[in-house]
Design a protein around this motif. Structure first.
Motif, PDB file in Angstrom:
ATOM      1  N   ILE A  17       0.854  -1.181   0.000  1.00 15.99           N
ATOM      2  CA  ILE A  17       0.000   0.000   0.000  1.00 15.99           C
ATOM      3  C   ILE A  17       0.891   1.231   0.000  1.00 15.99           C
ATOM      4  N   HIS A  18       0.786   2.027  -1.070  1.00 15.17           N
ATOM      5  CA  HIS A  18       1.589   3.225  -1.243  1.00 15.17           C
ATOM      6  C   HIS A  18       0.671   4.436  -1.361  1.00 15.17           C
ATOM      7  N   LEU A  24      -4.267  12.801  -1.336  1.00 10.15           N
ATOM      8  CA  LEU A  24      -5.165  11.753  -0.840  1.00 10.15           C
ATOM      9  C   LEU A  24      -4.862  10.441  -1.549  1.00 10.15           C
ATOM     10  N   GLY A  25      -5.476   9.376  -1.056  1.00 11.26           N
ATOM     11  CA  GLY A  25      -5.503   8.107  -1.773  1.00 11.26           C
ATOM     12  C   GLY A  25      -4.323   7.197  -1.506  1.00 11.26           C
ATOM     13  N   ALA A  26      -4.555   5.891  -1.746  1.00  5.89           N
ATOM     14  CA  ALA A  26      -3.518   4.881  -1.626  1.00  5.89           C
ATOM     15  C   ALA A  26      -3.671   3.881  -2.760  1.00  5.89           C
ATOM     16  N   ARG A  27      -2.537   3.496  -3.339  1.00  8.50           N
ATOM     17  CA  ARG A  27      -2.491   2.466  -4.386  1.00  8.50           C
ATOM     18  C   ARG A  27      -2.211   1.125  -3.721  1.00  8.50           C
ATOM     19  N   VAL A  54      -9.315   7.130  -0.370  1.00  5.47           N
ATOM     20  CA  VAL A  54      -9.524   6.469  -1.661  1.00  5.47           C
ATOM     21  C   VAL A  54      -8.532   5.323  -1.788  1.00  5.47           C
ATOM     22  N   LEU A  55      -9.021   4.147  -2.185  1.00  6.18           N
ATOM     23  CA  LEU A  55      -8.147   3.022  -2.510  1.00  6.18           C
ATOM     24  C   LEU A  55      -8.212   2.770  -4.013  1.00  6.18           C
TER      25      LEU A  55
END
Length: 293
Positions: A17-18, A24-27, A54-55
């Motif tokens: 998880i980056h 905002l958000g994570a990849r 946000v994912l």
């Protein structure tokens, strides 16, 4: 946290998880959303979702029921509005598409730009989360933008935050012509037979994180309850301009197979325009929420 710093995993085999952007958000890498999730993986995803709003899970391959099963990890799913219920597989499925049959659009929100908003903010219990899975995407355009309402609230002057405390604003699916930005509001070829509106807090407190977020938006917020219209319009316009500043925004360029789920209580989203002659098709589900407070 920098945009390149990796968040700790619960195990070497867990998801990577980056952070997705400074705003905002994570990849998420290493998760196959089509399969049941181990408890430890689900815990990591929920923690990241609450932390980042946000994912983004790239390179997924999902049928309707697999998407439904993944969405149920986040809560009870909402039923699609009847006029958009074209799925035969599950009542929670909605297609956001400009696809046509017999010359008529068969899905929801087929084309055009859509300004920042929060899903179902015009009902007593808005959606907690929204999930989109990309199937067909135009060559250019049709990007989805997200805005971080935690950061927008935190960046307000202390006096403004104090002024907003306790205020409510009416959000409407089909705003009246007196709304401050009525010309830019939601339009639909399938207008409902009655206006759907509800007064929500201008500032909400997230039930899990405890953080405060702005809960107004340019698309659907009409006026502040109990405030003279001229004063209300001026205050809302200043809040809309504030919350749409670039430092609060991440813009997602879709690729087929992308899966995004966002927290509707603290993130706004918008859609850029695109060539209506090109197919844009995404599959949507939403998660039921509770009253905003």
């Amino acid at each position: 946290m920098s945009a390149t710093q990796r968040l700790p995993s619960s195990s070497s085999a867990g998801p990577e998880i980056h952070p997705l952007s400074p705003a905002l958000g994570a990849r998420v890498q290493g998760v196959d959303a089509s399969r049941p999730l181990p408890a430890a993986t689900l815990k990591r995803l929920l923690e990241a979702w609450h932390a980042h709003g946000v994912l983004y899970l790239p390179n997924q391959s999902l049928d309707e029921l697999e998407q439904v099963r993944f969405g149920e990890n986040f809560g009870e799913l909402a039923t699609t509005q009847g006029e958009y219920a074209i799925s035969k597989g599950h009542p929670a499925i909605m297609y956001i598409t400009n696809e046509k049959q017999d010359g008529q659009y068969i899905g929801a929100l087929p084309d055009g730009e859509m300004f920042f908003h929060s899903d179902m903010c015009y009902v007593e219990k808005p959606s907690m989360a929204t999930m989109l899975y990309a199937m067909s995407i135009p060559k250019t355009g049709g990007n989805t933008l997200f805005a971080n309402m935690y950061k927008a609230f935190d960046a307000l002057p202390a006096a403004t935050r104090q002024h907003l405390a306790g205020l409510k604003a009416v959000n409407s699916y089909e705003p009246g012509t007196s709304a401050p930005t009525a010309a830019m509001r939601l339009s639909s070829s399938r207008a409902s037979d009655q206006v759907r509106s509800y007064a929500q807090p201008v500032v909400c407190t997230h039930p899990v994180t405890g953080r405060k977020a702005l809960y107004v938006n340019r698309l659907m917020t009409e006026y502040i309850v109990g405030m003279p219209r001229e004063e209300s319009d001026a205050l809302l316009e200043s809040l809309f301009d504030h919350q749409e500043q670039p430092e609060f925004i991440y813009e997602h360029t879709w690729t087929p197979g992308d899966l995004l789920i966002w927290d509707n209580r603290c993130m706004l989203h918008a859609r850029g325009d695109f060539d209506a002659s090109e197919l844009r098709k995404l599959r949507r589900i939403t998660v039921k929420g509770e009253r905003i407070s």
